[in-house]
Write an enzyme that holds these catalytic residues in place. Structure first.
Site, PDB file in Angstrom:
ATOM      1  N   GLY A 126      10.172 -21.339  47.428  1.00 55.22           N
ATOM      2  CA  GLY A 126       9.873 -21.508  45.997  1.00 55.22           C
ATOM      3  C   GLY A 126      11.083 -21.806  45.133  1.00 55.22           C
ATOM      4  O   GLY A 126      10.939 -22.141  43.961  1.00 55.22           O
ATOM      5  N   GLY A 127      12.296 -21.645  45.686  1.00 57.74           N
ATOM      6  CA  GLY A 127      13.501 -22.050  44.952  1.00 57.74           C
ATOM      7  C   GLY A 127      13.773 -21.218  43.711  1.00 57.74           C
ATOM      8  O   GLY A 127      13.266 -20.106  43.546  1.00 57.74           O
ATOM      9  N   GLY A 136      18.735 -18.780  27.625  1.00 54.63           N
ATOM     10  CA  GLY A 136      19.337 -17.698  26.851  1.00 54.63           C
ATOM     11  C   GLY A 136      18.364 -17.109  25.845  1.00 54.63           C
ATOM     12  O   GLY A 136      18.271 -15.888  25.693  1.00 54.63           O
ATOM     13  N   GLU A 150      26.548 -19.985  19.948  1.00 51.04           N
ATOM     14  CA  GLU A 150      26.245 -21.358  20.376  1.00 51.04           C
ATOM     15  C   GLU A 150      27.315 -22.306  19.859  1.00 51.04           C
ATOM     16  O   GLU A 150      27.665 -22.283  18.683  1.00 51.04           O
ATOM     17  CB  GLU A 150      24.846 -21.745  19.875  1.00 51.04           C
ATOM     18  CG  GLU A 150      24.495 -23.224  19.941  1.00 51.04           C
ATOM     19  CD  GLU A 150      24.558 -23.827  21.339  1.00 51.04           C
ATOM     20  OE1 GLU A 150      23.980 -23.249  22.273  1.00 51.04           O
ATOM     21  OE2 GLU A 150      25.197 -24.888  21.493  1.00 51.04           O
ATOM     22  N   GLY A 188      20.623 -26.314  55.501  1.00 49.37           N
ATOM     23  CA  GLY A 188      20.548 -27.666  56.062  1.00 49.37           C
ATOM     24  C   GLY A 188      21.799 -28.451  55.728  1.00 49.37           C
ATOM     25  O   GLY A 188      22.206 -28.494  54.567  1.00 49.37           O
ATOM     26  N   HIS A 212     -13.450 -25.566  16.721  1.00 47.48           N
ATOM     27  CA  HIS A 212     -13.047 -24.655  15.642  1.00 47.48           C
ATOM     28  C   HIS A 212     -13.525 -23.248  15.978  1.00 47.48           C
ATOM     29  O   HIS A 212     -14.667 -23.088  16.403  1.00 47.48           O
ATOM     30  CB  HIS A 212     -13.671 -25.108  14.325  1.00 47.48           C
ATOM     31  CG  HIS A 212     -13.412 -24.144  13.200  1.00 47.48           C
ATOM     32  ND1 HIS A 212     -12.179 -24.056  12.596  1.00 47.48           N
ATOM     33  CD2 HIS A 212     -14.201 -23.206  12.614  1.00 47.48           C
ATOM     34  CE1 HIS A 212     -12.225 -23.117  11.660  1.00 47.48           C
ATOM     35  NE2 HIS A 212     -13.439 -22.584  11.648  1.00 47.48           N
ATOM     36  N   ALA A 222      10.965 -27.714  36.192  1.00 45.52           N
ATOM     37  CA  ALA A 222      10.172 -27.618  37.418  1.00 45.52           C
ATOM     38  C   ALA A 222       9.169 -28.759  37.523  1.00 45.52           C
ATOM     39  O   ALA A 222       8.999 -29.364  38.586  1.00 45.52           O
ATOM     40  CB  ALA A 222       9.459 -26.274  37.446  1.00 45.52           C
ATOM     41  N   MET A 226      16.339 -30.663  33.667  1.00 45.84           N
ATOM     42  CA  MET A 226      16.231 -29.659  34.737  1.00 45.84           C
ATOM     43  C   MET A 226      14.976 -28.836  34.491  1.00 45.84           C
ATOM     44  O   MET A 226      15.027 -27.763  33.876  1.00 45.84           O
ATOM     45  CB  MET A 226      17.478 -28.796  34.777  1.00 45.84           C
ATOM     46  CG  MET A 226      18.675 -29.524  35.347  1.00 45.84           C
ATOM     47  SD  MET A 226      20.088 -28.424  35.498  1.00 45.84           S
ATOM     48  CE  MET A 226      21.149 -29.350  36.596  1.00 45.84           C
TER      49      MET A 226
HETATM   50  C1  LIG Z   1      15.757 -18.261  34.090  1.00 51.74           C
HETATM   51  C2  LIG Z   1      15.175 -19.628  34.286  1.00 51.74           C
HETATM   52  C3  LIG Z   1      13.957 -19.941  33.709  1.00 51.74           C
HETATM   53  C4  LIG Z   1      13.406 -21.199  33.895  1.00 51.74           C
HETATM   54  N1  LIG Z   1      12.203 -21.462  33.323  1.00 51.74           N
HETATM   55  C5  LIG Z   1      11.649 -22.672  33.490  1.00 51.74           C
HETATM   56  C6  LIG Z   1      10.372 -22.960  32.943  1.00 51.74           C
HETATM   57  O1  LIG Z   1       9.751 -22.113  32.316  1.00 51.74           O
HETATM   58  N2  LIG Z   1       9.841 -24.191  33.142  1.00 51.74           N
HETATM   59  C7  LIG Z   1      10.515 -25.157  33.842  1.00 51.74           C
HETATM   60  O2  LIG Z   1       9.999 -26.274  33.974  1.00 51.74           O
HETATM   61  N3  LIG Z   1      11.728 -24.916  34.382  1.00 51.74           N
HETATM   62  C8  LIG Z   1      12.300 -23.706  34.234  1.00 51.74           C
HETATM   63  N4  LIG Z   1      13.505 -23.439  34.812  1.00 51.74           N
HETATM   64  C9  LIG Z   1      14.159 -24.519  35.571  1.00 51.74           C
HETATM   65  C10 LIG Z   1      13.529 -24.651  36.966  1.00 51.74           C
HETATM   66  O3  LIG Z   1      13.651 -23.431  37.640  1.00 51.74           O
HETATM   67  C11 LIG Z   1      14.195 -25.765  37.742  1.00 51.74           C
HETATM   68  O4  LIG Z   1      14.164 -26.948  36.984  1.00 51.74           O
HETATM   69  C12 LIG Z   1      13.501 -26.005  39.064  1.00 51.74           C
HETATM   70  O5  LIG Z   1      13.502 -24.850  39.858  1.00 51.74           O
HETATM   71  C13 LIG Z   1      14.165 -27.144  39.834  1.00 51.74           C
HETATM   72  O6  LIG Z   1      13.490 -27.332  41.029  1.00 51.74           O
HETATM   73  P1  LIG Z   1      14.202 -27.963  42.296  1.00 51.74           P
HETATM   74  O7  LIG Z   1      13.133 -28.065  43.331  1.00 51.74           O
HETATM   75  O8  LIG Z   1      14.932 -29.176  41.928  1.00 51.74           O
HETATM   76  O9  LIG Z   1      15.325 -26.918  42.750  1.00 51.74           O
HETATM   77  P2  LIG Z   1      15.354 -25.343  42.938  1.00 51.74           P
HETATM   78  O10 LIG Z   1      14.167 -24.685  42.405  1.00 51.74           O
HETATM   79  O11 LIG Z   1      16.686 -24.905  42.468  1.00 51.74           O
HETATM   80  O12 LIG Z   1      15.275 -25.161  44.527  1.00 51.74           O
HETATM   81  C14 LIG Z   1      16.273 -25.593  45.379  1.00 51.74           C
HETATM   82  C15 LIG Z   1      16.167 -24.820  46.678  1.00 51.74           C
HETATM   83  O13 LIG Z   1      16.996 -25.446  47.642  1.00 51.74           O
HETATM   84  C16 LIG Z   1      17.611 -24.446  48.434  1.00 51.74           C
HETATM   85  N5  LIG Z   1      18.805 -25.029  49.036  1.00 51.74           N
HETATM   86  C17 LIG Z   1      19.911 -25.494  48.407  1.00 51.74           C
HETATM   87  N6  LIG Z   1      20.773 -26.023  49.296  1.00 51.74           N
HETATM   88  C18 LIG Z   1      20.208 -25.869  50.515  1.00 51.74           C
HETATM   89  C19 LIG Z   1      20.600 -26.236  51.819  1.00 51.74           C
HETATM   90  N7  LIG Z   1      21.735 -26.899  52.061  1.00 51.74           N
HETATM   91  N8  LIG Z   1      19.776 -25.923  52.855  1.00 51.74           N
HETATM   92  C20 LIG Z   1      18.604 -25.276  52.610  1.00 51.74           C
HETATM   93  N9  LIG Z   1      18.172 -24.927  51.402  1.00 51.74           N
HETATM   94  C21 LIG Z   1      18.962 -25.232  50.360  1.00 51.74           C
HETATM   95  C22 LIG Z   1      17.892 -23.356  47.435  1.00 51.74           C
HETATM   96  O14 LIG Z   1      18.084 -22.113  48.091  1.00 51.74           O
HETATM   97  C23 LIG Z   1      16.627 -23.385  46.581  1.00 51.74           C
HETATM   98  O15 LIG Z   1      15.664 -22.524  47.093  1.00 51.74           O
HETATM   99  C24 LIG Z   1      14.080 -22.178  34.672  1.00 51.74           C
HETATM  100  C25 LIG Z   1      15.306 -21.868  35.273  1.00 51.74           C
HETATM  101  C26 LIG Z   1      15.839 -20.606  35.085  1.00 51.74           C
HETATM  102  C27 LIG Z   1      17.145 -20.287  35.751  1.00 51.74           C
END
Ligand SMILES: Cc1cc2nc3c(=O)[nH]c(=O)nc-3n(C[C@H](O)[C@H](O)[C@H](O)COP(=O)(O)OP(=O)(O)OC[C@H]3O[C@@H](n4cnc5c(N)ncnc54)[C@H](O)[C@@H]3O)c2cc1C
Length: 467
Positions: free
Chosen positions: A39-40, A186, A204, A115, A445, A321, A319
């Site tokens: 789930g990252g 923040g 800021e 990886g 409404h 999700a 950046m």
């Molecule tokens: C506190 C917070 C709140 C947030 N709230 C929101 C929100 O409400 N809405 C929204 O849209 N976005 C939000 N975000 C941003 C959102 O989390 C990111 O934009 C999103 O997770 C990016 O997805 P991604 O798949 O690119 O990478 P990520 O979710 O960062 O996932 C990358 C994954 O790759 C793995 N990885 C990295 N390198 C390697 C490797 N070499 N081998 C194997 N695995 C590896 C990592 O461990 C990670 O699990 C928030 C972020 C934070 C920090």
């Protein structure tokens, strides 16, 4: 050695969604994740846990207003922070488990480990026990995401000088939380602790919070958060962050060079995130990075190695999700020979404070800079029956439309449920609606969505009905 049509590195919303779509399209798919949970950032230390804490702290905050609704609560109302954090973790665990279920259901092979490229077609997976498994990949999607960034002179100790990751599991409610950076992360986490009783100060560098969004949203959010007790130091450049035992001191200079000194017990560094490619050995596969450390991609999200693609936080763009998810689907469909497309102008942005803030399309500042001839429609939530019934009267909806064609160019909202309301704006703009189109659609409404119709009426000849 096992081999796959496509291997995805990283299981965040970009990576796991790409994996599902690749599997749906008949590709033999594998995903590599270095952490034990899938789930990252989003599921583990981002979107989901922050929203869980926002929801819990919002309940607590609402409780303070129960008397206005004729609800009398007797006895002491207390926050059990550990229980709140445990609940958040249960939500995270359940959601991450759901991703594992989806991987299994779609016959996607999951490798746990880091990886690293050996070449453009060969990836080594280094597991927690140090063993290495090599896998062959016809195509690879890099979805390695991002990590919190900091300022060169700040040393993050993860106890008192912290990032968002630690802020999601603090052992106590801070007495004074100093937040460096008035962006989305923040402010969301700041509001959590503000509601739980902390004094919260935001420093800021820019002259306003949420600087990327329409200026009217920044202004209104500042006003509302100030009313809730948050303190702001905009146009202040942080120059020193020090810790002495349980105390944290943040020094910053204002635009005139005058120093302010903030004494707190926690400092949250929320100055943005940096693309993460550590350990990937991108160069071994011929994958170029930009000066900013992002993986360089073309319009098809293809890297400098033709069989390797990159998506999400590790490439250019917002950046978010849902942006990562769209890119994951795009690459999967492109690999399957389809002709997918993303309109980046229509990726909405949301701040999950209360009131919520959301936006899609161009800001007024952008339209001015482009020299575009536009008109504005506004509608305040306080004129809405539904908002008064719920005592959620802060905020407004602002619609920007082309002065000649009436095509909607941007919709900006602050108010209750703005995070969900923005979907109507995206739908309308996807179909290139005019403000008049929106104004002539029936909106139930009483709903918060009526404010969108009213703002559209205001944009088309000042026809708003309820102001
Ligand atoms: C506190 C917070 C709140 C947030 N709230 C929101 C929100 O409400 N809405 C929204 O849209 N976005 C939000 N975000 C941003 C959102 O989390 C990111 O934009 C999103 O997770 C990016 O997805 P991604 O798949 O690119 O990478 P990520 O979710 O960062 O996932 C990358 C994954 O790759 C793995 N990885 C990295 N390198 C390697 C490797 N070499 N081998 C194997 N695995 C590896 C990592 O461990 C990670 O699990 C928030 C972020 C934070 C920090």
């Amino acid at each position: 050695m096992s081999s796959f049509d496509v291997v995805i590195i990283g299981s965040g919303p970009g990576g796991y969604v790409a994996a599902i779509r690749c599997a749906q399209l008949g590709m033999k798919t594998a995903i590599i994740e270095k952490y034990s949970t899938l789930g990252g950032t989003c599921l583990n230390v981002g979107c989901i846990p922050s929203k869980a804490l926002l929801a819990s702290s919002h309940h607590y905050e609402e409780l303070q207003h129960f008397a206005d609704h004729g609800i009398e609560v007797s006895g002491e109302v207390k926050v059990n922070l550990q229980k709140m954090i445990d609940r958040k973790q249960a939500v995270v665990d359940q959601t991450s488990g759901g991703v594992k279920f989806l991987m299994d259901k779609n016959n996607i092979t999951v490798f746990n480990g880091v990886g690293s490229f050996e070449s453009a077609n060969l990836i080594a997976v280094t597991k927690a026990d140090g063993s290495v498994e090599k896998i062959e990949a016809k195509n690879t999607i890099i979805a390695t995401g991002s990590k919190p960034s900091s300022l060169p002179f700040i040393s993050i100790d993860k106890e008192r000088i912290i990032t968002s990751t630690e802020a999601l599991k603090l052992p106590e409610v801070p007495k004074h939380l100093i937040i460096i950076g008035g962006g989305v992360i923040g402010l969301e986490l700041g509001q959590v602790y503000l509601r739980l009783g902390a004094q919260v100060s935001v420093v800021e560098f820019m002259d306003r919070i949420i600087p990327g969004m329409d200026g009217a949203l920044s202004k209104e959010l500042t006003k509302v958060l100030k009313k809730q007790g948050m303190k702001f130091y905009t146009s202040h450049k942080v120059k020193e962050v020090t810790r002495n035992g349980n105390a944290v001191v943040v020094k910053a200079d204002n635009a005139k060079g005058e120093e302010i000194v903030l004494d707190g017990d926690y400092a949250l560094v929320a100055v943005g995130r940096r693309p993460y490619t550590d350990g990937l050995n991108a160069e071994k596969a011929g994958v170029k990075l930009t000066d900013r450390g992002q993986v360089e991609v073309n319009d098809h999200l293809q890297t400098s190695a033709s069989n390797i693609y990159a998506i999400g936080d590790v490439v250019r763009g917002a950046m978010l999700a849902h942006k990562a998810e769209e890119e994951g689907v795009l690459v999967a469909e492109y690999l399957a020979g389809q002709k997918p497309h993303i309109d980046y102008n229509l990726i909405p942005g949301v701040v999950y404070t209360w009131p919520e803030v959301s936006a899609v399309g161009k800001t007024e500042e952008q339209l001015k800079a482009e020299g575009r001839n536009y008109k504005v429609g506004n509608f305040p939530f306080k004129a809405l029956g539904r908002a008064r019934a719920s005592a959620d009267t802060d905020g407004f909806i602002k619609i920007l439309a082309d002065a000649t064609t009436d095509e909607v160019l941007g919709i900006h909202m602050i108010g209750a449920r703005a995070a969900d309301l923005i979907a109507e704006a995206v739908t309308a703009m996807e179909f290139r609606a005019s403000a008049e189109d929106i104004s002539r659609m029936s909106h139930a409404h009483p709903t918060f969505a009526e404010a969108i119709k009213e703002a559209a009426l205001d944009a088309t000849g000042k026809r708003a009905l309820h102001v």
